[in-house]
Write a protein that holds these residues in place. Sequence first.
Motif, PDB file in Angstrom:
ATOM      1  N   MET A 170       9.027  29.731 102.481  1.00  0.00           N
ATOM      2  CA  MET A 170       7.953  30.582 101.900  1.00  0.00           C
ATOM      3  C   MET A 170       8.145  30.848 100.670  1.00  0.00           C
ATOM      4  SD  MET A 170       7.544  33.871 104.823  1.00  0.00           S
ATOM      5  CE  MET A 170       8.660  34.318 105.283  1.00  0.00           C
ATOM      6  N   ALA A 171      10.012  30.643 100.196  1.00  0.00           N
ATOM      7  CA  ALA A 171       9.807  31.068  98.599  1.00  0.00           C
ATOM      8  C   ALA A 171       9.833  29.913  98.065  1.00  0.00           C
ATOM      9  CB  ALA A 171      11.632  31.024  98.811  1.00  0.00           C
ATOM     10  N   GLU A 172       9.735  28.929  98.391  1.00  0.00           N
ATOM     11  CA  GLU A 172       9.844  27.188  97.851  1.00  0.00           C
ATOM     12  C   GLU A 172       8.146  27.345  97.714  1.00  0.00           C
ATOM     13  OE1 GLU A 172      10.747  22.601  97.744  1.00  0.00           O
ATOM     14  OE2 GLU A 172      11.146  23.439 100.233  1.00  0.00           O
ATOM     15  N   ALA A 173       7.686  27.548  98.877  1.00  0.00           N
ATOM     16  CA  ALA A 173       6.022  27.583  98.106  1.00  0.00           C
ATOM     17  C   ALA A 173       5.245  28.804  97.253  1.00  0.00           C
ATOM     18  CB  ALA A 173       5.027  28.189 100.125  1.00  0.00           C
TER      19      ALA A 173
ATOM     20  N   ILE B 287       9.347  36.095  91.851  1.00  0.00           N
ATOM     21  CA  ILE B 287      10.256  36.690  93.024  1.00  0.00           C
ATOM     22  C   ILE B 287       9.950  36.496  94.482  1.00  0.00           C
ATOM     23  CG2 ILE B 287      11.641  38.900  93.710  1.00  0.00           C
ATOM     24  CD1 ILE B 287      11.682  39.710  90.653  1.00  0.00           C
ATOM     25  N   PHE B 288      10.848  36.301  95.367  1.00  0.00           N
ATOM     26  CA  PHE B 288      10.065  36.384  96.593  1.00  0.00           C
ATOM     27  C   PHE B 288      11.176  37.469  97.429  1.00  0.00           C
ATOM     28  CE2 PHE B 288      10.663  35.228 101.055  1.00  0.00           C
ATOM     29  CZ  PHE B 288       9.694  35.306 101.628  1.00  0.00           C
ATOM     30  N   VAL B 289       9.976  37.960  97.966  1.00  0.00           N
ATOM     31  CA  VAL B 289      11.109  39.140  98.912  1.00  0.00           C
ATOM     32  C   VAL B 289      11.031  38.979 100.444  1.00  0.00           C
ATOM     33  CG1 VAL B 289       9.899  41.391  98.526  1.00  0.00           C
ATOM     34  CG2 VAL B 289      11.788  41.722  99.187  1.00  0.00           C
ATOM     35  N   ALA B 290      11.805  38.743 101.379  1.00  0.00           N
ATOM     36  CA  ALA B 290      11.704  38.999 103.134  1.00  0.00           C
ATOM     37  C   ALA B 290      11.531  40.399 103.158  1.00  0.00           C
ATOM     38  CB  ALA B 290      12.731  38.322 103.409  1.00  0.00           C
ATOM     39  N   THR B 291      10.496  40.749 104.400  1.00  0.00           N
ATOM     40  CA  THR B 291      10.687  41.724 104.923  1.00  0.00           C
ATOM     41  C   THR B 291      10.421  41.887 106.054  1.00  0.00           C
ATOM     42  OG1 THR B 291      10.117  44.081 104.720  1.00  0.00           O
ATOM     43  CG2 THR B 291       8.572  42.803 104.483  1.00  0.00           C
TER      44      THR B 291
ATOM     45  N   GLU C   1      10.179  44.623  85.431  1.00  0.00           N
ATOM     46  CA  GLU C   1      10.779  44.227  84.880  1.00  0.00           C
ATOM     47  C   GLU C   1      10.490  42.851  83.579  1.00  0.00           C
ATOM     48  OE1 GLU C   1      13.954  45.342  81.422  1.00  0.00           O
ATOM     49  OE2 GLU C   1      13.048  46.407  82.943  1.00  0.00           O
ATOM     50  N   PHE C   2      10.438  42.390  84.641  1.00  0.00           N
ATOM     51  CA  PHE C   2      10.076  41.002  84.112  1.00  0.00           C
ATOM     52  C   PHE C   2       8.700  40.763  83.692  1.00  0.00           C
ATOM     53  CE2 PHE C   2      15.163  40.591  85.063  1.00  0.00           C
ATOM     54  CZ  PHE C   2      15.540  40.033  83.757  1.00  0.00           C
ATOM     55  N   GLY C   3       8.254  41.572  84.186  1.00  0.00           N
ATOM     56  CA  GLY C   3       6.686  40.735  84.288  1.00  0.00           C
ATOM     57  C   GLY C   3       6.316  40.112  84.670  1.00  0.00           C
ATOM     58  N   VAL C   4       6.952  39.652  86.512  1.00  0.00           N
ATOM     59  CA  VAL C   4       6.733  37.988  86.124  1.00  0.00           C
ATOM     60  C   VAL C   4       5.754  38.340  88.173  1.00  0.00           C
ATOM     61  CG1 VAL C   4       8.144  37.057  85.622  1.00  0.00           C
ATOM     62  CG2 VAL C   4       9.203  38.118  87.611  1.00  0.00           C
ATOM     63  N   PRO C   5       5.111  37.392  88.774  1.00  0.00           N
ATOM     64  CA  PRO C   5       5.000  37.730  89.751  1.00  0.00           C
ATOM     65  C   PRO C   5       6.412  38.439  91.418  1.00  0.00           C
ATOM     66  CG  PRO C   5       4.232  35.698  89.432  1.00  0.00           C
ATOM     67  CD  PRO C   5       4.996  36.452  88.215  1.00  0.00           C
ATOM     68  N   LEU C   6       5.077  38.708  92.186  1.00  0.00           N
ATOM     69  CA  LEU C   6       6.370  38.891  93.359  1.00  0.00           C
ATOM     70  C   LEU C   6       5.723  38.390  94.478  1.00  0.00           C
ATOM     71  CD1 LEU C   6       8.200  40.437  94.783  1.00  0.00           C
ATOM     72  CD2 LEU C   6       6.835  42.157  94.732  1.00  0.00           C
ATOM     73  N   THR C   7       6.054  37.764  95.796  1.00  0.00           N
ATOM     74  CA  THR C   7       5.526  37.305  97.050  1.00  0.00           C
ATOM     75  C   THR C   7       6.200  38.150  97.673  1.00  0.00           C
ATOM     76  OG1 THR C   7       5.005  35.055  95.901  1.00  0.00           O
ATOM     77  CG2 THR C   7       4.953  35.381  98.396  1.00  0.00           C
ATOM     78  N   VAL C   8       5.799  38.698  98.662  1.00  0.00           N
ATOM     79  CA  VAL C   8       6.372  39.471  99.960  1.00  0.00           C
ATOM     80  C   VAL C   8       6.076  38.295 101.688  1.00  0.00           C
ATOM     81  CG1 VAL C   8       6.691  41.362 101.701  1.00  0.00           C
ATOM     82  CG2 VAL C   8       5.972  41.619  99.109  1.00  0.00           C
ATOM     83  N   GLY C   9       7.376  38.363 102.431  1.00  0.00           N
ATOM     84  CA  GLY C   9       6.988  37.126 103.017  1.00  0.00           C
ATOM     85  C   GLY C   9       7.843  37.934 104.485  1.00  0.00           C
TER      86      GLY C   9
ATOM     87  N   ALA D 245       3.386  45.090 100.374  1.00  0.00           N
ATOM     88  CA  ALA D 245       3.148  45.172  98.776  1.00  0.00           C
ATOM     89  C   ALA D 245       1.969  46.307  98.673  1.00  0.00           C
ATOM     90  CB  ALA D 245       1.891  43.767  99.624  1.00  0.00           C
ATOM     91  N   ASP D 246       1.873  47.692  99.029  1.00  0.00           N
ATOM     92  CA  ASP D 246       1.074  49.126  98.780  1.00  0.00           C
ATOM     93  C   ASP D 246       2.873  48.893  98.197  1.00  0.00           C
ATOM     94  OD1 ASP D 246      -0.974  47.619  99.591  1.00  0.00           O
ATOM     95  OD2 ASP D 246      -1.070  49.325 101.050  1.00  0.00           O
TER      96      ASP D 246
END
Length: 175
Positions: free
Chosen positions: A132-135, A5-9, A28-36, A105-106
Motif C-alpha cells: 500500500m505504501a509503495e502504491a 506519508i503512509f499511515v497504517a491503522t 508541517e510539510f504540506g504533503v499528502p497522507l494515505t491512510v491504509g 481520514a476524518d
Amino acid sequence: MKQHIFVATDGSDTAMKAVDLASEIATEFGVPLTVGHVLQFGRPSEELARMADVEHIVEHVRKASKVDFEIMTGTGGDLFADTRPSGDVVRVITMLGEEILRRAADRAKEMGVTQVETVSAQGDPADAILDMAEAAGADMIVLGHRGLGRLKTMLLGSVAHKVTQHAPCTVVSVR
C-alpha cells in the motif's frame, strides 16, 4: 523532505496516535497522507479479534448493516474456520475496515491535512503495508504499537529487500 506519508491503522488507540503523528508531519510539510488498513479473513480472523476491543466501531457497523452480529461471537458461524469465512463475515470485516479508514481520514482532516486518501489491502500485514505504501508513492510509513511486530517482520529477509530496493522509505513506530 518527505513527499508522501503512509499511515497504517487498525482502529486501536495506538494506531490513532500514529494517525495523529502522520497528520502532524503531513501538515508541517504540506504533503499528502494515505491512510491504509489491512483486512484479514480466515484463521484466526484478526480483524474481528482487534475489533472486539473497539466497541464503538462494532456498534456503528451493527447499526449500518443488516447482518446478524451473532456471527461476531461465533455462535452463528465459525469465524475461525480453515476456509474462507461466510459471505456475511466477509461483509462485516469489510464494513469494519471501511469504518476504521473513514474515522482515521476524518481525524487527519480535522488536524489540517488537506490531501487524504484511503486504501485497504488483504493478506500478510507486513507485505500489505509495504504494498500500500509503495502504491501510494510514500517515502515514510507510520505504524502504531501493534505495528511493532510488523516492523520486525518488515526488517527481516525478503521484506527488508523490498523496503530497500523497491520502496525505500523511513519507517516510524508510535507507542
